[in-house]
Design a protein around this motif. Structure first.
Motif, PDB file in Angstrom:
ATOM      1  N   VAL A   8      26.168  -0.567  21.978  1.00 53.24           N
ATOM      2  CA  VAL A   8      26.312  -0.668  20.528  1.00 53.24           C
ATOM      3  C   VAL A   8      27.781  -0.850  20.158  1.00 53.24           C
ATOM      4  N   SER A   9      28.659  -0.080  20.781  1.00 54.61           N
ATOM      5  CA  SER A   9      30.081  -0.144  20.443  1.00 54.61           C
ATOM      6  C   SER A   9      30.684  -1.499  20.812  1.00 54.61           C
ATOM      7  N   VAL A  10      30.392  -1.981  22.018  1.00 53.51           N
ATOM      8  CA  VAL A  10      30.980  -3.238  22.483  1.00 53.51           C
ATOM      9  C   VAL A  10      30.507  -4.415  21.623  1.00 53.51           C
ATOM     10  N   LEU A  11      29.274  -4.354  21.141  1.00 54.59           N
ATOM     11  CA  LEU A  11      28.763  -5.444  20.304  1.00 54.59           C
ATOM     12  C   LEU A  11      29.217  -5.331  18.854  1.00 54.59           C
ATOM     13  N   LEU A  12      29.327  -4.115  18.342  1.00 55.31           N
ATOM     14  CA  LEU A  12      29.594  -3.935  16.921  1.00 55.31           C
ATOM     15  C   LEU A  12      31.082  -3.913  16.583  1.00 55.31           C
ATOM     16  N   VAL A  13      31.898  -3.305  17.441  1.00 54.94           N
ATOM     17  CA  VAL A  13      33.327  -3.188  17.136  1.00 54.94           C
ATOM     18  C   VAL A  13      33.985  -4.547  16.916  1.00 54.94           C
ATOM     19  N   PRO A  14      33.790  -5.550  17.817  1.00 56.74           N
ATOM     20  CA  PRO A  14      34.421  -6.854  17.565  1.00 56.74           C
ATOM     21  C   PRO A  14      33.904  -7.544  16.304  1.00 56.74           C
ATOM     22  N   TRP A  15      32.691  -7.198  15.873  1.00 54.54           N
ATOM     23  CA  TRP A  15      32.144  -7.784  14.655  1.00 54.54           C
ATOM     24  C   TRP A  15      32.812  -7.191  13.409  1.00 54.54           C
ATOM     25  N   LEU A  16      33.060  -5.866  13.435  1.00 57.86           N
ATOM     26  CA  LEU A  16      33.712  -5.211  12.303  1.00 57.86           C
ATOM     27  C   LEU A  16      35.222  -5.409  12.332  1.00 57.86           C
ATOM     28  N   LEU A  17      35.800  -5.407  13.525  1.00 63.88           N
ATOM     29  CA  LEU A  17      37.243  -5.593  13.687  1.00 63.88           C
ATOM     30  C   LEU A  17      37.447  -6.806  14.588  1.00 63.88           C
ATOM     31  N   PRO A  18      37.599  -7.993  14.025  1.00 63.78           N
ATOM     32  CA  PRO A  18      37.691  -9.220  14.832  1.00 63.78           C
ATOM     33  C   PRO A  18      38.789  -9.143  15.886  1.00 63.78           C
ATOM     34  N   LEU A  19      38.491  -9.737  17.040  1.00 62.17           N
ATOM     35  CA  LEU A  19      39.443  -9.719  18.145  1.00 62.17           C
ATOM     36  C   LEU A  19      40.652 -10.606  17.870  1.00 62.17           C
ATOM     37  N   HIS A  20      40.472 -11.648  17.069  1.00 59.50           N
ATOM     38  CA  HIS A  20      41.582 -12.583  16.805  1.00 59.50           C
ATOM     39  C   HIS A  20      41.718 -12.798  15.301  1.00 59.50           C
ATOM     40  N   ALA A  34      39.600 -11.131  32.721  1.00 62.55           N
ATOM     41  CA  ALA A  34      38.187 -11.164  32.338  1.00 62.55           C
ATOM     42  C   ALA A  34      38.042 -11.408  30.834  1.00 62.55           C
ATOM     43  N   GLY A  35      36.820 -11.700  30.396  1.00 63.92           N
ATOM     44  CA  GLY A  35      36.547 -11.913  28.982  1.00 63.92           C
ATOM     45  C   GLY A  35      36.714 -10.633  28.192  1.00 63.92           C
ATOM     46  N   PRO A  36      36.919 -10.722  26.855  1.00 66.54           N
ATOM     47  CA  PRO A  36      37.207  -9.534  26.041  1.00 66.54           C
ATOM     48  C   PRO A  36      36.053  -8.527  26.008  1.00 66.54           C
ATOM     49  N   TYR A  37      34.813  -9.014  25.985  1.00 62.14           N
ATOM     50  CA  TYR A  37      33.683  -8.079  25.937  1.00 62.14           C
ATOM     51  C   TYR A  37      33.583  -7.263  27.220  1.00 62.14           C
ATOM     52  N   LEU A  38      33.819  -7.892  28.349  1.00 64.88           N
ATOM     53  CA  LEU A  38      33.787  -7.167  29.623  1.00 64.88           C
ATOM     54  C   LEU A  38      34.923  -6.156  29.696  1.00 64.88           C
ATOM     55  N   ILE A  39      36.082  -6.538  29.167  1.00 65.90           N
ATOM     56  CA  ILE A  39      37.212  -5.599  29.174  1.00 65.90           C
ATOM     57  C   ILE A  39      36.927  -4.417  28.259  1.00 65.90           C
ATOM     58  N   LEU A  40      36.342  -4.697  27.091  1.00 65.19           N
ATOM     59  CA  LEU A  40      35.969  -3.598  26.191  1.00 65.19           C
ATOM     60  C   LEU A  40      34.977  -2.646  26.862  1.00 65.19           C
ATOM     61  N   ALA A  41      33.979  -3.189  27.539  1.00 66.95           N
ATOM     62  CA  ALA A  41      32.998  -2.362  28.232  1.00 66.95           C
ATOM     63  C   ALA A  41      33.660  -1.548  29.346  1.00 66.95           C
ATOM     64  N   SER A  42      34.594  -2.173  30.057  1.00 62.76           N
ATOM     65  CA  SER A  42      35.286  -1.470  31.145  1.00 62.76           C
ATOM     66  C   SER A  42      36.162  -0.347  30.607  1.00 62.76           C
ATOM     67  N   LEU A  43      36.854  -0.619  29.488  1.00 62.31           N
ATOM     68  CA  LEU A  43      37.654   0.431  28.869  1.00 62.31           C
ATOM     69  C   LEU A  43      36.783   1.604  28.424  1.00 62.31           C
ATOM     70  N   PHE A  44      35.617   1.294  27.850  1.00 63.08           N
ATOM     71  CA  PHE A  44      34.693   2.349  27.417  1.00 63.08           C
ATOM     72  C   PHE A  44      34.255   3.192  28.619  1.00 63.08           C
ATOM     73  N   LEU A  82      25.277   4.918  27.936  1.00 66.37           N
ATOM     74  CA  LEU A  82      25.187   3.463  28.115  1.00 66.37           C
ATOM     75  C   LEU A  82      24.729   2.783  26.824  1.00 66.37           C
ATOM     76  N   LEU A  83      23.799   3.419  26.110  1.00 70.92           N
ATOM     77  CA  LEU A  83      23.348   2.864  24.831  1.00 70.92           C
ATOM     78  C   LEU A  83      24.492   2.824  23.829  1.00 70.92           C
ATOM     79  N   VAL A  84      25.272   3.907  23.751  1.00 70.03           N
ATOM     80  CA  VAL A  84      26.420   3.945  22.842  1.00 70.03           C
ATOM     81  C   VAL A  84      27.435   2.880  23.231  1.00 70.03           C
ATOM     82  N   MET A  85      27.638   2.672  24.518  1.00 70.77           N
ATOM     83  CA  MET A  85      28.588   1.650  24.981  1.00 70.77           C
ATOM     84  C   MET A  85      28.147   0.258  24.521  1.00 70.77           C
TER      85      MET A  85
END
Length: 610
Positions: free
Chosen positions: A598-610, A502-512, A593-596
Motif C-alpha cells: 500500500v505504501s509503495v503504491l500510494l506514496v508516489p501518487w500523493l507525493l510525486p517522485l519528480h 534499480a527503478g524507484p518503486y523497487l528502491i522504495l520497497a527495499s527501503l521499507f 507486507l500488505l502495508v509495504m
C-alpha cells in the motif's frame, strides 16, 4: 566483518531463537543480553545498563500507573461499557470500534500510552462478552502502531524524518501529510484483523475460561435472590427525610433490607454504605432487598413516600463496580454458631448486609433472619467492595470464600474520576503541545493522580508490568552495540551499492523492508535516525524528490508488527494476550507486507517522485 560485529550478530540470533522457543522467559533472556555484552567487551557496564535510564522505559512505567488510575476511578470501565454497549454481542463490531478509538487517540498522543490505558478496558469487555483476550489484544497493538501513520506528531520517527528533510533544505511534512495513507492502512488493518484474529484464540463461549470463576450471577442464582431487588427514590415530603436509617427500622418492621444508598453529590452519583447513622435526604435512591415475599409494596411506597425506579440486570449487578457480594462460611470454632442472623449485627459491625443463607447446599428462603447458624452454613453478604475486602481480615469467626469475578472490576476511587480525567487530559495537552517531554508529562499526570487519591503508592507499584520493562531495557543495548561495531553502517552501504541503479518503486520497497527489518532489533526512532539520511541521499542520486523516500522510511518505522520486541506497544500486550513470539510472526509478517505494498503504491501518487 570484525570479530565484535560477529559476536553481536551471534548474540542477536541467539536471543531471537530463545524468544521463539519461549525458554527461558523473555525478560530472563534480556537480562542475559545485558550481562553478555559488557563481559565480551562490546559495551561498558554503564552502556549496557543505560536502558534503565532511558526516557521511554520511564514513560512506559508511568503509563502503566496512569492506566491503573483510570481503572481504580472507573474511567476505563466506563469506556469499556460504552464499547460493550455499542458492540452488543457482536465481536466484529467491538473489534472495529476498538481499533478506530485507539488509532484516533494515538494520532495525537503516545500510542504506547493509549494501548496501556486500553488494556484493562479490553480485558473487562472480553470477560463480559466471553471472548478470549487473545482475539482482541493484537488488534489493539496493531491499531496503536497504525496511529503513528496518521499525523506528523503521532510518533517520534515522523518528526525525526521531518527534521532531516528540513536540515536538507526541504519544506518537510505538514501535520496531515501522513493522514490519507494512514487512514487507508487503518481500513486495511481493521479488515485484516477481522480475519487474522481467528488465528489467535478461539471464542471461549459459555464453557470457556470466563465461566471457571463464579460471578455475581452465579451467587444470585444459588441464593435465589432474583426478583427481590428494588430501587426506590425518596420523594419530597417523605417522612424518611431527616431521619437516620437506624431510626426507620425498615428491616425489622417491613422486611426490607437497605443494601446501599445512591446520593447525588457534586454533580455525580455516590454510593453510600447503609450504616445506621446515615441521615436520609430527599432524592436519595435506596437499593433494597425484599427478603419477605409477602410484602405489600403499594402500602410500603405510600407510607414512606417512595417512588419505584427501573432496574437493569439482576439484583443490582449494574452497580457491580461499587456494590459486591461475598460468601462467608462459619468454621467449627466460630463464636457465631447458634446465633441468628439478626444477632450477628453484621451491618453495624462490618457495614454489610446478610441477604442469603445456604445449608447443605440449599438456599434458605424463608425465616432468614431468625435461623440459628450451624457449622458449614454459608452466608451471602452484600455491600461495598471496600467493606468486603476489610471483612477478609476481620477475625476467626468466619471465613471469606473466593470473591466473585467482578471484584477485579471494583472501583475503589470512583469519586476521584473527574480528577483522573483532568490528569489524563493535562498529559495529552502537554504531549501534543510539546511544552515538556512526553516522559515529564506522564510523570506530572502520575503525581496528580497520587495527590488526588486516584491511586496509592502500593497500587502504583503493583500496576507496573516489570517483565515488560526488563525486556525493553535488555534489548535497548543492541542498538548501541550494532552502531559501535559497524553493523548498521555496513547494511546501509550494501543497500545503496546494490540498488543504486534499480527503478524507484523497487528502491522504495527495499527501503521499507530494510527499515522494518532494522526496527525488529532497535527502536523505531533510532531506525528513523539511521535510515532517513540514506533515503534522502538515494533520492538525490536518482534525481527524485526526497519527500516520498523519507515518508517510506517513516511509515516503515511504524510498521513494527512482526515481533513482540519490535515495539513497546507489542510488548505491552504480550502478557495480557497470552501470546508467544510466533503469534506475532504469523500475524504480523503478512500485514507488514500488505502495508509495504500500500505504501509503495500510494506514496508516489500523493507525493510525486519528480
Amino acid at each position: 566483518m570484525n570479530p565484535q560485529l560477529l559476536w553481536v550478530l551471534f548474540l542477536l540470533a541467539t536471543a531471537v531463537a530463545l524468544f521463539i522457543l519461549n525458554r527461558p522467559r523473555m525478560d530472563v533472556v534480556a537480562l542475559l543480553v545485558i550481562v553478555a555484552l559488557p563481559l565480551s567487551g562490546v559495551l561498558s557496564v554503564s552502556e549496557a545498563l543505560a536502558g534503565f535510564a532511558d526516557p521511554s522505559v520511564i514513560l512506559i512505567a508511568a503509563l502503566f500507573v496512569i492506566g491503573e488510575g483510570l481503572v481504580r476511578t472507573g474511567v476505563a470501565y466506563r469506556i469499556g461499557e460504552w464499547l460493550a454497549q455499542k458492540a452488543g454481542n457482536d465481536e466484529n463490531r467491538l473489534l472495529v470500534l476498538l481499533m478506530l478509538a485507539v488509532a484516533g487517540l494515538g494520532s495525537v498522543m503516545s500510542s504506547t500510552g493509549v494501548v496501556a490505558i486500553f488494556i484493562p478496558v479490553v480485558l473487562s469487555v472480553a470477560g463480559k462478552l466471553r471472548v478470549s483476550p487473545a482475539r482482541l489484544m493484537m488488534p489493539l497493538s496493531f491499531a496503536g502502531l497504525i496511529s503513528g501513520m496518521l499525523t506528523l506528531v503521532a510518533t517520534p520517527p515522523n518528526m525525526v524524518v521531518h527534521s532531516e528533510l528540513v536540515r536538507e533544505g526541504e519544506p518537510g511534512f505538514t501535520f496531515f501529510s501522513f493522514t490519507p495513507i494512514g487512514l487507508l492502512i487503518l481500513a486495511f488493518g481493521v479488515a485484516y484483523m477481522l480475519v487474522a484474529r481467528r488465528w489467535l484464540g478461539a471464542n471461549e463461549g459459555a464453557g470457556g475460561n470466563a465461566t471457571q470463576r463464579r460471578s455475581l450471577s452465579d451467587l444470585i442464582r444459588d441464593y435465589q435472590l432474583a426478583g427481590r431487588e428494588r430501587r426506590l427514590r425518596i420523594r419530597p415530603g417523605s417522612k424518611l427525610i431527616g431521619v437516620t436509617l437506624g431510626e426507620v427500622q425498615l428491616r425489622s418492621q417491613r422486611g426490607t433490607n437497605v443494601i446501599a444508598i445512591e446520593r447525588l453529590a457534586s454533580f455525580r452519583m455516590k454510593i453510600l454504605s447503609p450504616s445506621a447513622e446515615v441521615v436520609l435526604q430527599a432524592g436519595d435512591v435506596l437499593l433494597v432487598d425484599l427478603f419477605q415475599p409477602d410484602i405489600d409494596l403499594l402500602a410500603l411506597y405510600h407510607e414512606y413516600g417512595l417512588e419505584p425506579l427501573s432496574l437493569h440486570g439482576d439484583y443490582f449487578t449494574e452497580r457491580a463496580h461499587e456494590v459486591g457480594m461475598a460468601e462467608v462460611m462459619l468454621p467449627p470454632e466460630s463464636r457465631l454458631l447458634g446465633k441468628s442472623v439478626l444477632e450477628l449485627a453484621f451491618r453495624s459491625q462490618y457495614g454489610l448486609n446478610v441477604v442469603g443463607l445456604r445449608r447443605a447446599g440449599e438456599a434458605l428462603v424463608e425465616g432468614l433472619l431468625e435461623a440459628k447458624l450451624k457449622v458449614g452454613d454459608t452466608l451471602l453478604v452484600v455491600g461495598t467492595w471496600k467493606a468486603i475486602r476489610q471483612l477478609q481480615s476481620s477475625g476467626r469467626d468466619f471465613l471469606v470464600l473466593n470473591l466473585p469475578a467482578e471484584v477485579d472490576e471494583a472501583v475503589p476511587a470512583a469519586s476521584q474520576a473527574p480528577h483522573a480525567l483532568f490528569a489524563l487530559g493535562l498529559m495529552v495537552v502537554l504531549m501534543v503541545s510539546g511544552v515538556v517531554p512526553n516522559v515529564v508529562a506522564a510523570l506530572i499526570a502520575c503525581l496528580l493522580m497520587g495527590a488526588c487519591r486516584c491511586i496509592d503508592m502500593d497500587s502504583a507499584y503493583r500496576a507496573i508490568h516489570w517483565p515488560s520493562l526488563v525486556l525493553i531495557v535488555g534489548m535497548l543495548p543492541f542498538a548501541l552495540a550494532l552502531q559501535k561495531t559497524g553493523g548498521i553502517a555496513l547494511a546501509v552501504q550494501g543497500l545503496v551499492a546494490a540498488l543504486g541503479g534499480a527503478g524507484p518503486y523497487l528502491i522504495l520497497a527495499s527501503l521499507f523492508l530494510l527499515t522494518a527489518l532494522i526496527g525488529l532489533f532497535i527502536s523505531n526512532t533510532a531506525t528513523a535516525v539511521l535510515m532517513a539520511p540514506v533515503a534522502i541521499a538515494t533520492a538525490k542520486v536518482l534525481g527524485a524528490e526526497p519527500e516520498p523516500f523519507a515518508m517510506i522510511v517513516a511509515l516503515a518505522a511504524s510498521a513494527a508488527f512482526m515481533t513482540p520486541i519490535s515495539s513497546p506497544v507489542n510488548t505491552l500486550v504480550l502478557g495480557p494476550g497470552g501470546y508467544r513470539f510466533g503469534d506475532f510472526v504469523k500475524v504480523g509478517v503478512p500485514f507488514t507486507l500488505l502495508v509495504m505494498i500500500v505504501s509503495v503504491l500510494l506514496v508516489p501518487w500523493l507525493l510525486p517522485l519528480h
